[in-house]
Every structure is written in structure tokens, then in C-alpha cells.
Scaffold this motif. Structure first.
Motif, PDB file in Angstrom:
ATOM      1  N   PHE A 189      28.795  48.199  50.880  1.00 46.58           N
ATOM      2  CA  PHE A 189      27.796  47.364  51.085  1.00 46.58           C
ATOM      3  C   PHE A 189      26.802  47.273  49.807  1.00 46.58           C
ATOM      4  CE2 PHE A 189      27.650  47.660  55.922  1.00 46.58           C
ATOM      5  CZ  PHE A 189      28.820  46.755  56.067  1.00 46.58           C
ATOM      6  N   LEU A 199      26.237  39.575  52.822  1.00 49.33           N
ATOM      7  CA  LEU A 199      26.686  40.335  53.355  1.00 49.33           C
ATOM      8  C   LEU A 199      26.964  40.117  54.744  1.00 49.33           C
ATOM      9  CD1 LEU A 199      25.096  43.708  51.904  1.00 49.33           C
ATOM     10  CD2 LEU A 199      27.588  43.009  51.827  1.00 49.33           C
ATOM     11  N   ALA A 200      25.911  39.372  55.444  1.00 48.40           N
ATOM     12  CA  ALA A 200      26.087  39.104  56.871  1.00 48.40           C
ATOM     13  C   ALA A 200      27.385  38.414  57.137  1.00 48.40           C
ATOM     14  CB  ALA A 200      24.962  38.354  57.286  1.00 48.40           C
ATOM     15  N   VAL A 203      30.756  40.468  56.774  1.00 50.09           N
ATOM     16  CA  VAL A 203      30.803  41.063  58.098  1.00 50.09           C
ATOM     17  C   VAL A 203      31.138  40.456  59.270  1.00 50.09           C
ATOM     18  CG1 VAL A 203      29.368  42.626  59.677  1.00 50.09           C
ATOM     19  CG2 VAL A 203      29.160  43.034  57.230  1.00 50.09           C
ATOM     20  N   LEU A 234      23.848  45.268  59.850  1.00 50.86           N
ATOM     21  CA  LEU A 234      25.049  45.253  59.254  1.00 50.86           C
ATOM     22  C   LEU A 234      26.090  46.112  59.988  1.00 50.86           C
ATOM     23  CD1 LEU A 234      24.076  44.876  55.403  1.00 50.86           C
ATOM     24  CD2 LEU A 234      25.021  43.029  57.019  1.00 50.86           C
ATOM     25  N   SER A 238      29.306  45.014  62.222  1.00 51.61           N
ATOM     26  CA  SER A 238      30.433  45.556  61.922  1.00 51.61           C
ATOM     27  C   SER A 238      31.312  46.121  62.869  1.00 51.61           C
ATOM     28  CB  SER A 238      30.429  46.512  60.751  1.00 51.61           C
ATOM     29  OG  SER A 238      29.901  46.088  59.404  1.00 51.61           O
TER      30      SER A 238
END
Length: 265
Positions: A189, A199-200, A203, A234, A238
Motif C-alpha cells: 500500500f 488505493l481504494a 482494493v 483498506l 481487502s
């Protein structure tokens, strides 16, 4: 104090005040039951006595080795892996046997093959061909221990060609197309965030495809809580998205390692 079994401590960035073979015990004393390492030896093919001492250190500490890097040259430092370097292919291939031996003795199943930097005077297409061939050999080697070869986009070097999740996943897809089912993305990350990823979204779209997750906060690469990443959210997303593996704590602690775990999600 015992921490969630979902974490594995990267003993190449944590507990670095101790010799390598004392770090698994330090992780256990801090409440963890699993560790991971970068390649812990100077060379691709260390002396058998050095391999034995490393395995013994993990055994006597009573922790599980979950992950190990393939030989990656000088790390941290100028190399960032050798997977794609034609002049080091023999070295990488010789390393596979040592990695498999350690895996057989420890139960490790995640093996990060750092891609390596673009080389002056070498055709990038040739580097990519070598990287694929070496990945296929590595995947065949670790298949016998139920292992997965991990492909990691990283930050900090313009000459490292895999910077985004999409670039990492494209290489994984090439390996799968060539017959290696046990190759997967390592989602770090910190590196992905520094490289500008959403990142969201990564994922949300790919959590089930992650072969491994590593965390550090960004900016800074310190422990969770030292930067701005929504690490707890996150990780929750995940898990909800299908990621089932451990989460590697691969950060540079801003306090002594044993004191850095207080804000883990």
C-alpha cells in the motif's frame, strides 16, 4: 501481549538493531506468530551452515516464516531485484533451489521476485523476456511447496518498470498465459500510494487477486498512524473483497520496533 494472527512482521525493516537471526525471537516476544524477510544473505547461494542457522532461528523462536524474497542483489540499494537482468539470470536460477529448500523446512509460501531496474544498453523487451523466463522457473520451483511468486510494483526509482497495480497485474497475466498459475500481485500500500494509485479503487477491483499485502503509512513509510493512509479501511475492504492472506508489516519504525505496534488496525 498477543497480536492478531493476521499480521506477519517484516524482519528486514523491523528489529534491525538486532542481528538477522535474533529478529524472529524479537517478533515473537512482541506478540507475533509470523515473520517475513527480504533475502537475508549476502549472496544468491549462501553457505549451507548460514541457511541452517537462519532456519534454526525461526524454529527456535516459535514463529512461522510466511514470506521470503528471492535474491534481489543489494537491497536496499542500487539493484531493486535481478529478475529482469540478463547478466544475472544464472544467479537468480541458482537461488531458486535455495529458496525452495528454505520453504520446505519452514512452510513459507510467498516469494517476492523483485523485477529489477532498467539497464543502460539493454533492450527493455529483452529484460522483460528474461523476467518472464525467470518467473516461470521460479513458479515451477516453488509450486512443489505450494508457493506463489509475488510481483511487486515499487516506488522510489524511475528505472523500475512496474510502478502501478495495473503494470504488476499485466506482468502476472503474462506469466499466467505462459502457464504459471502460482504468480500473483504483491500489493504494497505504501509503494502504490506514493506512485499515485487510488488505493481504494485498486482494493475494490483486485483484492481477490492479491497474492500478498504489505503495509506502511505514507508519506514516510513509517508505522500505521504516522502518515495519511486509511490503512484500517483498506484492510477491511481487502478482506471483504476476498483477500485471505497475512498482512506484512513492512515499515520503517519511527520508534523502537517493539513500541511501533500500538496503532495497528
Amino acid at each position: 501481549m498477543s497480536h492478531t494472527p493476521g499480521y506477519t512482521v517484516n524482519c528486514s525493516l523491523l528489529f534491525t538493531e538486532l542481528p538477522v537471526n535474533e529478529r524472529p525471537r524479537a517478533a515473537k516476544d512482541a506478540g507475533f506468530h509470523a515473520v517475513e524477510f527480504w533475502w537475508p544473505f549476502e549472496t544468491a547461494t549462501p553457505e549451507q551452515a548460514d541457511v541452517d542457522a537462519f532456519v534454526a532461528a525461526i524454529d527456535t523462536a516459535g514463529v512461522r516464516l510466511t514470506g521470503l524474497n528471492f535474491f534481489a542483489g543489494r537491497l536496499p540499494g542500487p539493484d531493486r531485484g535481478v529478475l529482469s537482468h540478463p547478466d544475472r539470470a544464472a544467479e537468480f536460477r541458482a537461488n531458486i533451489d535455495v529458496v525452495v529448500q528454505i520453504a520446505e523446512r519452514t512452510g513459507a509460501t510467498g516469494f517476492n521476485a523483485l523485477y529489477g531496474l532498467r539497464q543502460d544498453g539493454v533492450d527493455p523487451a529483452e529484460q522483460d523476456r528474461v523476467a518472464l523466463e525467470n518467473t516461470l522457473a521460479a513458479a515451477e520451483g516453488v509450486a512443489k511447496v505450494g508457493g506463489t511468486v509475488l510481483v511487486e510494483p515499487i516506488s522510489g526509482s524511475e528505472a523500475y518498470p512496474l510502478k502501478t497495480a495495473a503494470e504488476g497485474l499485466a506482468f502476472v497475466a503474462r506469466a499466467k498465459d505462459a502457464g504459471a498459475d502460482n504468480v500473483a500481485l504483491l500489493a504494497d500500500f505504501f509503494h502504490l500510494a506514493v506512485n499515485g494509485e487510488d488505493l481504494a479503487a485498486v482494493v475494490r477491483e483486485h483484492a481477490a487477486d492479491f497474492g500478498h499485502i504489505q503495509i506502511a503509512d505514507a508519506p514516510g513509510r513509517g508505522e500505521p498512524g504516522t502518515g495519511e493512509l486509511p490503512i484500517a479501511e483498506l484492510l477491511t475492504a481487502s478482506r471483504a473483497g476476498g483477500y485471505r492472506g497475512p498482512v506484512g508489516l513492512e515499515y520503517k519504525p519511527t520508534v523502537p520496533s517493539a513500541e511501533s505496534f500500538g496503532r495497528l488496525p
